[in-house]
Design a protein around this motif. Structure first.
Motif, PDB file in Angstrom:
ATOM      1  N   GLN A  84       0.817  -1.218   0.000  1.00 42.64           N
ATOM      2  CA  GLN A  84       0.000   0.000   0.000  1.00 42.64           C
ATOM      3  C   GLN A  84       0.851   1.268   0.000  1.00 42.64           C
ATOM      4  O   GLN A  84       0.410   2.318  -0.468  1.00 42.64           O
ATOM      5  CB  GLN A  84      -0.916   0.013   1.219  1.00 42.64           C
ATOM      6  N   LEU A  85       2.066   1.177   0.549  1.00 45.14           N
ATOM      7  CA  LEU A  85       2.962   2.337   0.637  1.00 45.14           C
ATOM      8  C   LEU A  85       2.197   3.598   1.050  1.00 45.14           C
ATOM      9  O   LEU A  85       2.168   4.611   0.322  1.00 45.14           O
ATOM     10  CB  LEU A  85       3.678   2.563  -0.699  1.00 45.14           C
ATOM     11  N   PRO A  86       1.587   3.590   2.223  1.00 41.34           N
ATOM     12  CA  PRO A  86       0.779   4.742   2.654  1.00 41.34           C
ATOM     13  C   PRO A  86       1.628   5.994   2.830  1.00 41.34           C
ATOM     14  O   PRO A  86       2.823   5.920   3.146  1.00 41.34           O
ATOM     15  CB  PRO A  86       0.195   4.277   3.986  1.00 41.34           C
ATOM     16  N   THR A  87       1.031   7.136   2.629  1.00 36.24           N
ATOM     17  CA  THR A  87       1.735   8.407   2.807  1.00 36.24           C
ATOM     18  C   THR A  87       1.570   8.948   4.220  1.00 36.24           C
ATOM     19  O   THR A  87       2.136   9.995   4.550  1.00 36.24           O
ATOM     20  CB  THR A  87       1.224   9.446   1.809  1.00 36.24           C
ATOM     21  N   THR A  88       0.785   8.254   5.044  1.00 35.96           N
ATOM     22  CA  THR A  88       0.609   8.645   6.443  1.00 35.96           C
ATOM     23  C   THR A  88       1.500   7.792   7.340  1.00 35.96           C
ATOM     24  O   THR A  88       1.996   6.746   6.939  1.00 35.96           O
ATOM     25  CB  THR A  88      -0.852   8.485   6.865  1.00 35.96           C
ATOM     26  N   ASP A  89       1.682   8.234   8.582  1.00 35.43           N
ATOM     27  CA  ASP A  89       2.541   7.527   9.524  1.00 35.43           C
ATOM     28  C   ASP A  89       2.021   6.131   9.823  1.00 35.43           C
ATOM     29  O   ASP A  89       0.807   5.915   9.955  1.00 35.43           O
ATOM     30  CB  ASP A  89       2.645   8.297  10.835  1.00 35.43           C
TER      31      ASP A  89
END
Length: 245
Positions: A72-77
């Motif tokens: 998913q490589l999220p952009t959130t912590d």
């Protein structure tokens, strides 16, 4: 405590238990070193700067567990927690950070692994202990008691931080909180040391109490709420020295 191996460890990321898909873990962290050497000195002089941290993992290719989470490589912590063993009191490290990659490598032997790195965002790496035996499963509200407590050795008034991973959940909500005791018999809730009620699986939280807050010698996790099954892990850092974030 005798020397130990790295066998039987656990790795939680963003509320998911990825332990069975992890090949290796590398952990680093601490303050940046600031060079303050002056012309009168014959060796380097340094001060501690900004806190930092880094957790790198190598994951096996598993399209049913690790891949859907890591790709998913999220952009959130995201919160990453490494536990040395699935036991209460096991030394553990947690990091609130950003996942910066998901790099696959297909070996000449046919193996397929992925390199993942999380870099600290805001707080740095925090070592502490597990307050649950790996993932703990409650089927109903469970009180804090000597049956699920950990002896931290002494009462301290330097505050603390805690991390929560909810891996599976069925019900309306569950509130996970840290309680303490002076005698391992009578427990009370630590003020402001309760996580926000969780209502779903694959969720994560970090909480902290003030740097002058008291945490007594014995600590344990209590749950309340309306649920039939809650599987979760909690790590706590009880500050041994004053910490400023």
């Amino acid at each position: 405590m005798a020397k130990q191996t790295g066998l039987g460890a656990r790795l939680y990321l963003g509320g998911d238990d990825l332990s069975g898909d992890i090949q290796s873990v590398a952990i680093s962290g601490g303050p940046a070193l600031l060079d303050v050497t002056d012309i009168t000195q014959s060796a380097y002089s340094r001060l501690g700067g900004l806190r930092d941290g880094n957790i790198k993992i190598v994951s096996y290719w598993d399209p049913s567990l690790a891949h859907p989470v890591l790709s998913q490589l999220p952009t959130t912590d995201q919160i990453v927690t490494y536990a040395t063993a699935p036991t209460i009191g096991a030394p553990s490290a947690s990091l609130n950070g950003l996942q910066i990659n998901y790099d696959g490598t297909r070996g000449t032997d046919g193996s397929y692994t992925f390199a993942v790195e999380a870099q600290a965002d805001g707080f740095g790496l925090e070592w502490g202990v597990m307050l649950t035996p790996g993932m703990r499963t409650d089927s109903t509200a469970t009180a804090a008691s000597s049956a699920n407590s950990f002896d931290t050795g002494a009462s301290l008034s330097l505050g603390g931080q805690a991390y929560l991973h909810v891996n599976a959940f069925s019900g309306t909500s569950v509130t996970v909180a840290i309680w303490d005791s002076a005698d391992n018999s009578t427990f009370a809730a630590v003020t402001s040391f309760a996580f926000t009620a969780a209502t779903a699986a694959s969720t994560q939280q970090r909480i902290a109490i003030g740097s002058s807050a008291t945490i007594r010698r014995y600590v344990a996790v209590a749950t309340t709420g309306t649920f039939s099954s809650a599987q979760f892990a909690v790590q706590m850092t009880k500050n041994p020295v004053a910490v400023t974030f």
